[in-house]
Design a protein around this motif. Sequence first.
Motif, PDB file in Angstrom:
ATOM      1  N   VAL A  67     -13.790 -23.426 -30.462  1.00  0.00           N
ATOM      2  CA  VAL A  67     -14.030 -24.471 -29.463  1.00  0.00           C
ATOM      3  C   VAL A  67     -13.894 -25.852 -30.109  1.00  0.00           C
ATOM      4  O   VAL A  67     -13.325 -26.768 -29.520  1.00  0.00           O
ATOM      5  CB  VAL A  67     -15.414 -24.289 -28.802  1.00  0.00           C
ATOM      6  CG1 VAL A  67     -15.781 -25.492 -27.945  1.00  0.00           C
ATOM      7  CG2 VAL A  67     -15.442 -23.014 -27.969  1.00  0.00           C
ATOM      8  N   ALA A  68     -14.396 -25.989 -31.340  1.00  0.00           N
ATOM      9  CA  ALA A  68     -14.282 -27.276 -32.043  1.00  0.00           C
ATOM     10  C   ALA A  68     -12.818 -27.656 -32.247  1.00  0.00           C
ATOM     11  O   ALA A  68     -12.429 -28.806 -32.012  1.00  0.00           O
ATOM     12  CB  ALA A  68     -15.017 -27.205 -33.388  1.00  0.00           C
ATOM     13  N   VAL A  69     -11.999 -26.712 -32.656  1.00  0.00           N
ATOM     14  CA  VAL A  69     -10.571 -26.983 -32.854  1.00  0.00           C
ATOM     15  C   VAL A  69      -9.909 -27.309 -31.512  1.00  0.00           C
ATOM     16  O   VAL A  69      -9.134 -28.268 -31.401  1.00  0.00           O
ATOM     17  CB  VAL A  69      -9.865 -25.788 -33.537  1.00  0.00           C
ATOM     18  CG1 VAL A  69      -8.356 -25.930 -33.501  1.00  0.00           C
ATOM     19  CG2 VAL A  69     -10.361 -25.638 -34.969  1.00  0.00           C
ATOM     20  N   MET A  70     -10.266 -26.515 -30.478  1.00  0.00           N
ATOM     21  CA  MET A  70      -9.672 -26.740 -29.159  1.00  0.00           C
ATOM     22  C   MET A  70      -9.982 -28.143 -28.629  1.00  0.00           C
ATOM     23  O   MET A  70      -9.133 -28.774 -28.003  1.00  0.00           O
ATOM     24  CB  MET A  70     -10.193 -25.694 -28.176  1.00  0.00           C
ATOM     25  CG  MET A  70      -9.485 -25.718 -26.850  1.00  0.00           C
ATOM     26  SD  MET A  70     -10.131 -24.483 -25.722  1.00  0.00           S
ATOM     27  CE  MET A  70     -11.673 -25.239 -25.255  1.00  0.00           C
ATOM     28  N   LEU A  71     -11.165 -28.664 -28.901  1.00  0.00           N
ATOM     29  CA  LEU A  71     -11.536 -29.998 -28.435  1.00  0.00           C
ATOM     30  C   LEU A  71     -11.086 -31.095 -29.394  1.00  0.00           C
ATOM     31  O   LEU A  71     -10.896 -32.236 -28.978  1.00  0.00           O
ATOM     32  CB  LEU A  71     -13.036 -30.083 -28.194  1.00  0.00           C
ATOM     33  CG  LEU A  71     -13.529 -29.259 -27.006  1.00  0.00           C
ATOM     34  CD1 LEU A  71     -15.041 -29.325 -26.886  1.00  0.00           C
ATOM     35  CD2 LEU A  71     -12.864 -29.702 -25.719  1.00  0.00           C
ATOM     36  N   ILE A  98       1.656 -28.136 -22.455  1.00  0.00           N
ATOM     37  CA  ILE A  98       1.777 -26.801 -21.852  1.00  0.00           C
ATOM     38  C   ILE A  98       0.547 -25.961 -22.187  1.00  0.00           C
ATOM     39  O   ILE A  98      -0.047 -25.328 -21.313  1.00  0.00           O
ATOM     40  CB  ILE A  98       3.071 -26.102 -22.333  1.00  0.00           C
ATOM     41  CG1 ILE A  98       4.293 -26.791 -21.741  1.00  0.00           C
ATOM     42  CG2 ILE A  98       3.056 -24.610 -21.965  1.00  0.00           C
ATOM     43  CD1 ILE A  98       5.619 -26.352 -22.357  1.00  0.00           C
ATOM     44  N   ALA A  99       0.154 -25.958 -23.464  1.00  0.00           N
ATOM     45  CA  ALA A  99      -0.981 -25.144 -23.903  1.00  0.00           C
ATOM     46  C   ALA A  99      -2.269 -25.551 -23.178  1.00  0.00           C
ATOM     47  O   ALA A  99      -3.012 -24.697 -22.684  1.00  0.00           O
ATOM     48  CB  ALA A  99      -1.161 -25.267 -25.417  1.00  0.00           C
ATOM     49  N   VAL A 105      -6.064 -24.088 -16.494  1.00  0.00           N
ATOM     50  CA  VAL A 105      -5.890 -23.154 -15.376  1.00  0.00           C
ATOM     51  C   VAL A 105      -6.843 -21.970 -15.536  1.00  0.00           C
ATOM     52  O   VAL A 105      -7.449 -21.508 -14.559  1.00  0.00           O
ATOM     53  CB  VAL A 105      -4.418 -22.685 -15.269  1.00  0.00           C
ATOM     54  CG1 VAL A 105      -4.274 -21.496 -14.336  1.00  0.00           C
ATOM     55  CG2 VAL A 105      -3.536 -23.836 -14.813  1.00  0.00           C
ATOM     56  N   LEU A 106      -7.027 -21.502 -16.759  1.00  0.00           N
ATOM     57  CA  LEU A 106      -7.928 -20.374 -17.010  1.00  0.00           C
ATOM     58  C   LEU A 106      -9.386 -20.701 -16.695  1.00  0.00           C
ATOM     59  O   LEU A 106     -10.176 -19.795 -16.422  1.00  0.00           O
ATOM     60  CB  LEU A 106      -7.807 -19.912 -18.468  1.00  0.00           C
ATOM     61  CG  LEU A 106      -6.494 -19.250 -18.851  1.00  0.00           C
ATOM     62  CD1 LEU A 106      -6.445 -18.977 -20.358  1.00  0.00           C
ATOM     63  CD2 LEU A 106      -6.274 -17.961 -18.060  1.00  0.00           C
ATOM     64  N   THR A 107      -9.762 -21.974 -16.741  1.00  0.00           N
ATOM     65  CA  THR A 107     -11.166 -22.340 -16.491  1.00  0.00           C
ATOM     66  C   THR A 107     -11.480 -22.538 -15.014  1.00  0.00           C
ATOM     67  O   THR A 107     -12.636 -22.764 -14.665  1.00  0.00           O
ATOM     68  CB  THR A 107     -11.556 -23.623 -17.260  1.00  0.00           C
ATOM     69  OG1 THR A 107     -10.837 -24.731 -16.722  1.00  0.00           O
ATOM     70  CG2 THR A 107     -11.301 -23.486 -18.750  1.00  0.00           C
ATOM     71  N   GLU A 122      -7.686 -32.808 -14.726  1.00  0.00           N
ATOM     72  CA  GLU A 122      -7.231 -32.530 -16.094  1.00  0.00           C
ATOM     73  C   GLU A 122      -5.817 -31.950 -16.079  1.00  0.00           C
ATOM     74  O   GLU A 122      -4.966 -32.332 -16.898  1.00  0.00           O
ATOM     75  CB  GLU A 122      -8.187 -31.546 -16.781  1.00  0.00           C
ATOM     76  CG  GLU A 122      -9.557 -32.109 -17.066  1.00  0.00           C
ATOM     77  CD  GLU A 122     -10.560 -31.062 -17.520  1.00  0.00           C
ATOM     78  OE1 GLU A 122     -10.193 -29.860 -17.636  1.00  0.00           O
ATOM     79  OE2 GLU A 122     -11.715 -31.427 -17.769  1.00  0.00           O
ATOM     80  N   ILE A 123      -5.573 -31.037 -15.148  1.00  0.00           N
ATOM     81  CA  ILE A 123      -4.231 -30.447 -15.033  1.00  0.00           C
ATOM     82  C   ILE A 123      -3.216 -31.529 -14.677  1.00  0.00           C
ATOM     83  O   ILE A 123      -2.115 -31.567 -15.240  1.00  0.00           O
ATOM     84  CB  ILE A 123      -4.226 -29.292 -14.011  1.00  0.00           C
ATOM     85  CG1 ILE A 123      -5.029 -28.108 -14.575  1.00  0.00           C
ATOM     86  CG2 ILE A 123      -2.806 -28.875 -13.648  1.00  0.00           C
ATOM     87  CD1 ILE A 123      -5.322 -27.011 -13.557  1.00  0.00           C
TER      88      ILE A 123
END
Length: 143
Positions: A67-71, A98-99, A105-107, A122-123
């Motif tokens: 999660v830290a890397v993703m943010l 894209i990522a 979308v998954l959230t 956000e999208i």
Amino acid sequence: MKNSAKTKLDEFSTPTNIKLALLWASLMFLYIYNDYFSMYTHRTIDDMAKGRLGPLGQATEPVLAGVAVMLAIPALMIFLSATLRPLVSRWLNVALGIAYTGIEVLTLSGAPLFYRIVVVLEIALTVLILWHALQWPKHAPPE
């Protein structure tokens, strides 16, 4: 007496790299606010106290690191979009746009209405990141 003719406001063409940096900054604000307001939903604080991280399950070291890397990536993209060479920045913005659109979308599924509203924004921002990166103006080579 003042001239009654309407005057045009001064226009400034924002460079693409700055537009991208501003889009990433806006995205980060939406992430922060959505996470903050999520703490007001039923059982969120209780789950946090029990070491659970929503749909990601137990807040283990690897989950928290992920999660830290993703943010951290969108936060770093604010700077990188403004400073990297245009070609590198362009393709990095395309790939990450894209990522992160996919992650957003998954959230959406099963989220409260306020959360989904912000995720749709956000999208929209990640799609704008993609669009601006792909539409990056090209300069003709010197003759």
